[in-house]
Each structure stands twice: as structure tokens, then as C-alpha cells.
Design a protein around this motif. Structure first.
Motif, PDB file in Angstrom:
ATOM      1  N   MET A  62       0.834  -1.209   0.000  1.00  0.00           N
ATOM      2  CA  MET A  62       0.000   0.000   0.000  1.00  0.00           C
ATOM      3  C   MET A  62       0.872   1.264   0.000  1.00  0.00           C
ATOM      4  O   MET A  62       0.511   2.260  -0.627  1.00  0.00           O
ATOM      5  N   THR A  63       2.012   1.228   0.683  1.00  0.00           N
ATOM      6  CA  THR A  63       2.883   2.417   0.674  1.00  0.00           C
ATOM      7  C   THR A  63       3.337   2.713  -0.758  1.00  0.00           C
ATOM      8  O   THR A  63       3.392   3.874  -1.165  1.00  0.00           O
ATOM      9  N   ILE A  64       3.625   1.656  -1.497  1.00  0.00           N
ATOM     10  CA  ILE A  64       4.057   1.836  -2.886  1.00  0.00           C
ATOM     11  C   ILE A  64       2.910   2.407  -3.719  1.00  0.00           C
ATOM     12  O   ILE A  64       3.083   3.357  -4.487  1.00  0.00           O
ATOM     13  N   ALA A  65       1.726   1.829  -3.543  1.00  0.00           N
ATOM     14  CA  ALA A  65       0.566   2.264  -4.326  1.00  0.00           C
ATOM     15  C   ALA A  65       0.204   3.726  -4.020  1.00  0.00           C
ATOM     16  O   ALA A  65      -0.050   4.523  -4.928  1.00  0.00           O
ATOM     17  N   VAL A  66       0.213   4.082  -2.739  1.00  0.00           N
ATOM     18  CA  VAL A  66      -0.163   5.443  -2.346  1.00  0.00           C
ATOM     19  C   VAL A  66       0.872   6.446  -2.859  1.00  0.00           C
ATOM     20  O   VAL A  66       0.527   7.527  -3.339  1.00  0.00           O
ATOM     21  N   ARG A  67       2.127   6.057  -2.807  1.00  0.00           N
ATOM     22  CA  ARG A  67       3.187   6.947  -3.302  1.00  0.00           C
ATOM     23  C   ARG A  67       2.984   7.243  -4.795  1.00  0.00           C
ATOM     24  O   ARG A  67       3.098   8.380  -5.236  1.00  0.00           O
ATOM     25  N   ILE A  68       2.667   6.200  -5.552  1.00  0.00           N
ATOM     26  CA  ILE A  68       2.431   6.391  -6.989  1.00  0.00           C
ATOM     27  C   ILE A  68       1.230   7.314  -7.197  1.00  0.00           C
ATOM     28  O   ILE A  68       1.257   8.243  -8.004  1.00  0.00           O
ATOM     29  N   ALA A  69       0.175   7.054  -6.440  1.00  0.00           N
ATOM     30  CA  ALA A  69      -1.054   7.842  -6.587  1.00  0.00           C
ATOM     31  C   ALA A  69      -0.810   9.317  -6.273  1.00  0.00           C
ATOM     32  O   ALA A  69      -1.190  10.207  -7.041  1.00  0.00           O
ATOM     33  N   ILE A  70      -0.152   9.574  -5.152  1.00  0.00           N
ATOM     34  CA  ILE A  70       0.068  10.970  -4.735  1.00  0.00           C
ATOM     35  C   ILE A  70       0.991  11.679  -5.733  1.00  0.00           C
ATOM     36  O   ILE A  70       0.743  12.830  -6.106  1.00  0.00           O
ATOM     37  N   SER A  71       2.025  10.984  -6.169  1.00  0.00           N
ATOM     38  CA  SER A  71       2.937  11.600  -7.145  1.00  0.00           C
ATOM     39  C   SER A  71       2.198  11.984  -8.414  1.00  0.00           C
ATOM     40  O   SER A  71       2.391  13.066  -8.964  1.00  0.00           O
ATOM     41  N   GLU A  72       1.348  11.078  -8.859  1.00  0.00           N
ATOM     42  CA  GLU A  72       0.586  11.317 -10.079  1.00  0.00           C
ATOM     43  C   GLU A  72      -0.399  12.481  -9.880  1.00  0.00           C
ATOM     44  O   GLU A  72      -0.552  13.350 -10.746  1.00  0.00           O
ATOM     45  N   MET A  73      -1.028  12.508  -8.721  1.00  0.00           N
ATOM     46  CA  MET A  73      -1.979  13.592  -8.422  1.00  0.00           C
ATOM     47  C   MET A  73      -1.260  14.938  -8.394  1.00  0.00           C
ATOM     48  O   MET A  73      -1.740  15.915  -8.943  1.00  0.00           O
ATOM     49  N   ARG A  74      -0.105  14.945  -7.753  1.00  0.00           N
ATOM     50  CA  ARG A  74       0.648  16.199  -7.653  1.00  0.00           C
ATOM     51  C   ARG A  74       1.120  16.644  -9.028  1.00  0.00           C
ATOM     52  O   ARG A  74       1.048  17.822  -9.370  1.00  0.00           O
ATOM     53  N   ARG A  75       1.595  15.689  -9.813  1.00  0.00           N
ATOM     54  CA  ARG A  75       2.090  16.028 -11.151  1.00  0.00           C
ATOM     55  C   ARG A  75       0.967  16.670 -11.973  1.00  0.00           C
ATOM     56  O   ARG A  75       1.147  17.705 -12.603  1.00  0.00           O
ATOM     57  N   LYS A  76      -0.199  16.018 -11.952  1.00  0.00           N
ATOM     58  CA  LYS A  76      -1.326  16.549 -12.732  1.00  0.00           C
ATOM     59  C   LYS A  76      -1.770  17.913 -12.223  1.00  0.00           C
ATOM     60  O   LYS A  76      -2.065  18.810 -12.997  1.00  0.00           O
ATOM     61  N   HIS A  77      -1.807  18.018 -10.920  1.00  0.00           N
ATOM     62  CA  HIS A  77      -2.294  19.252 -10.310  1.00  0.00           C
ATOM     63  C   HIS A  77      -1.412  20.447 -10.685  1.00  0.00           C
ATOM     64  O   HIS A  77      -1.902  21.558 -10.867  1.00  0.00           O
ATOM     65  N   PHE A  78      -0.129  20.206 -10.792  1.00  0.00           N
ATOM     66  CA  PHE A  78       0.802  21.315 -11.027  1.00  0.00           C
ATOM     67  C   PHE A  78       1.337  21.356 -12.457  1.00  0.00           C
ATOM     68  O   PHE A  78       2.240  22.124 -12.745  1.00  0.00           O
ATOM     69  N   GLN A  79       0.767  20.529 -13.348  1.00  0.00           N
ATOM     70  CA  GLN A  79       1.368  20.430 -14.680  1.00  0.00           C
ATOM     71  C   GLN A  79       1.296  21.737 -15.479  1.00  0.00           C
ATOM     72  O   GLN A  79       2.166  22.004 -16.303  1.00  0.00           O
ATOM     73  N   ASP A  80       0.257  22.525 -15.242  1.00  0.00           N
ATOM     74  CA  ASP A  80       0.108  23.755 -16.024  1.00  0.00           C
ATOM     75  C   ASP A  80       0.784  24.955 -15.382  1.00  0.00           C
ATOM     76  O   ASP A  80       0.712  26.058 -15.901  1.00  0.00           O
ATOM     77  N   ILE A  81       1.397  24.722 -14.252  1.00  0.00           N
ATOM     78  CA  ILE A  81       2.031  25.851 -13.580  1.00  0.00           C
ATOM     79  C   ILE A  81       3.477  25.981 -14.018  1.00  0.00           C
ATOM     80  O   ILE A  81       4.253  25.030 -13.938  1.00  0.00           O
ATOM     81  N   SER A  82       3.787  27.143 -14.530  1.00  0.00           N
ATOM     82  CA  SER A  82       5.143  27.371 -15.030  1.00  0.00           C
ATOM     83  C   SER A  82       6.077  27.698 -13.877  1.00  0.00           C
ATOM     84  O   SER A  82       5.696  28.366 -12.922  1.00  0.00           O
ATOM     85  N   MET A  83       7.292  27.213 -14.005  1.00  0.00           N
ATOM     86  CA  MET A  83       8.277  27.498 -12.962  1.00  0.00           C
ATOM     87  C   MET A  83       8.579  28.995 -12.898  1.00  0.00           C
ATOM     88  O   MET A  83       8.979  29.502 -11.867  1.00  0.00           O
ATOM     89  N   ASN A  84       8.361  29.695 -14.010  1.00  0.00           N
ATOM     90  CA  ASN A  84       8.623  31.136 -14.010  1.00  0.00           C
ATOM     91  C   ASN A  84       7.782  31.873 -12.974  1.00  0.00           C
ATOM     92  O   ASN A  84       8.193  32.880 -12.426  1.00  0.00           O
ATOM     93  N   ASP A  85       6.581  31.318 -12.742  1.00  0.00           N
ATOM     94  CA  ASP A  85       5.723  31.952 -11.746  1.00  0.00           C
ATOM     95  C   ASP A  85       6.211  31.662 -10.332  1.00  0.00           C
ATOM     96  O   ASP A  85       5.790  32.299  -9.375  1.00  0.00           O
TER      97      ASP A  85
END
Ligand SMILES: [Zn+2]
Lengths: 81, 201
Positions: B78-101
Motif C-alpha cells: 500500500m505504501t508503494i501504491a499510495v506513493r504512486i497515486a500521490i505523485s501522479e496527483m501532484r504532477r497533474k495538479h501542477f502540470q500547467d504551472i510554469s516554474m517562471n511563476d
């Protein structure tokens, strides 16, 4: 130049005043987080090794977020000792 | 949770045929239930637990020889599964945010966040704010300022690391070192952590 609003300043101040030493990395934390979660769910007393994990979780919002998600998942599958 | 002990899990998952298939199915069900709870109400529900569970199973099977039995097998999986899920959620959530901001050579405070000196405590608070501004400018490196600023914008260190081609351990340390420097700066200037916290609570 960027501008911090009131909430961000509050968060920053919170981060500063709660800063404590931390001996481990996020990867170290991940390696033991399952064991730590079971300790927490069983209400077991923390060993020194587990206290180091607790300290990292108090310092690292990223690992803490994952830990909370893990606890939620384990509770859902009716975690039992 | 299944009553199967962790040795049996490893044995079954490493065997052939029906035994293995059944174990995988059983583990899949457990992980999916946990992931469904985890993915609910986090980062805007943009990740499907069904997608994550497949990746998680593959990773669990791939890493099965590294399982040391420090926790139950299902907890470990479950630790492995949750880590994958959270990473994916974070990636999607922040994908449109430019580092310039997220990056900046310096930080300042919104005028409305500035204390009003007509109130009693605010003179002290203004002093703390001035010190904070000074410490950010003087004692932090550019990289530390960027990382702290991103964190204050809600970006997890994991995402910051990915977007800047760094790694999570390094960014965490960068931020932690910055926090230590700021805390020490306040202490050297004679400010107690508790006093500061009370002012901003
Ligand atoms: Zn961490």
C-alpha cells in the motif's frame, strides 16, 4: 520580485519557528513509513528509530501528505494488528 | 485485510499459474480499496484509482525481493501504491504551472499583510517582518529562495524537484537548510520562536 500575502507569511513564520534538526531524507522516510504507520494505527510506543521518522514527518510537508494518505488507505482496508 | 501472512503473500506472488493469479487479484482488490479512499478529495480527483493500481501492482511485483518484512506485506504494498497515486496527483495538479511563476530573485510582502503600527503589538510585528525580509534577502541563496517561494505557493518539494531537474531529497534539504538559517537569524537577532509565533498566530 514576488509578493507574499498574509497567509504565506504566516506559513513561512510557522515553518521557521517549528524547524528542528532532521537526520534523514525523504527516501529514508519512505523506506520505513509502512512500519511507522502500523505503529501509529496500533497505538504502539515509538522506538528511537521510529521517532526519527516522526521528526521527519513534522518537518516535511511532502512526506506528511503521503503519510496521511497512507493512513487513510490502510484504515479503508480495515487495518488490524 | 486478508489474514494471509506476509511470507505467504511473497510465496504466492512468486509462484506460477492459478496461485499467483489469485494472489494478484486479491492484492489488486486490497490496493484498489485503499487507493479509492486516498484519491477521493485529494488534488481535485484527477487521478483514477484503477489506473494507479495497475502501475502499483507492477512495481510491487518488481520490488518484491526488497520486501524485508518490517511491516505487513499489504501495508508495504500500500505504501508503494499510495506513493504512486500521490505523485501522479501532484504532477497533474501542477502540470500547467510554469516554474517562471514560482521563481523570483527577491520576495516582498503584500501591503495588506504589513502590520498597522497604530495597534499595540504591531510595532514589534513590524520589526519581525523587517527582520524576516532582511534574512530572506541576505542569508538565503537564490536556489533556497526559489524553493521556499514555491513551497509557499503550495508546490510540494517533489514537484519542484521534478520541474527543476533536481531530486526530492536534495530539494527537501535545500528548504530545510533555509529554514534553519532563518531560524538562527532570528535567534541571533534576539527573537524567540515562541514570541514570533504568537505575533503571527
Ligand atoms: Zn520528506
Amino acid at each position: 520580485m514576488t509578493t507574499l500575502n498574509k497567509e504565506q507569511i504566516q506559513t513561512l513564520v510557522g515553518l521557521i519557528v517549528t524547524t528542528e534538526s532532521d537526520q534523514i531524507t525523504c527516501d529514508d522516510c519512505f523506506g520505513q513509513i509502512g512500519e511507522f504507520a502500523e505503529h501509529a494505527l496500533n497505538g504502539r510506543e515509538l522506538s528511537d528509530g521510529m521517532k526519527i521518522i516522526q521528526q521527519h514527518l513534522q518537518q516535511c510537508p511532502c512526506c506528511k501528505g503521503e503519510y496521511e494518505a497512507l493512513i487513510e488507505a490502510l484504515r479503508e482496508v480495515e487495518f488490524q494488528a | 485485510m486478508s489474514t494471509v501472512n506476509h511470507d505467504q503473500w511473497v510465496e504466492r506472488l512468486k509462484s506460477d499459474g492459478n496461485i499467483r493469479d489469485e494472489a494478484i487479484q486479491e492484492l489488486r482488490d486490497i490496493l484498489l480499496r485503499g487507493l479509492t479512499a486516498t484519491c477521493r478529495n485529494r488534488y481535485g480527483n484527477k487521478v483514477s484509482p484503477e489506473d494507479v493500481v495497475q502501475d502499483a501492482l507492477l512495481k510491487v511485483l518488481d520490488k518484491i525481493d526488497t520486501f524485508e518484512g518490517r511491516s505487513k506485506f499489504t501495508t508495504w504494498a500500500m505504501t508503494i501504491a499510495v506513493r504512486i497515486a500521490i505523485s501522479e496527483m501532484r504532477r497533474k495538479h501542477f502540470q500547467d504551472i510554469s516554474m517562471n511563476d514560482m521563481l523570483s530573485d527577491s520576495m516582498r510582502f503584500e501591503p495588506e499583510a504589513a502590520p498597522d503600527p497604530t495597534f499595540g503589538q504591531d510595532e514589534h510585528k513590524a520589526g519581525v517582518m523587517a527582520k524576516l525580509r532582511e534574512l530572506i534577502e541576505i542569508s538565503l541563496t537564490d536556489k533556497q529562495r526559489d524553493a521556499v517561494h514555491s513551497l509557499l505557493n503550495g508546490m510540494p518539494v517533489e514537484v519542484f524537484a521534478e520541474k527543476t531537474g533536481s531530486n526530492r531529497n536534495a530539494v527537501y534539504k535545500l528548504v530545510h537548510d533555509a529554514r534553519v538559517k532563518l531560524k538562527q537569524g532570528f535567534e541571533q537577532a534576539g527573537y524567540e520562536a515562541e514570541d514570533i509565533n504568537t505575533l503571527f498566530a
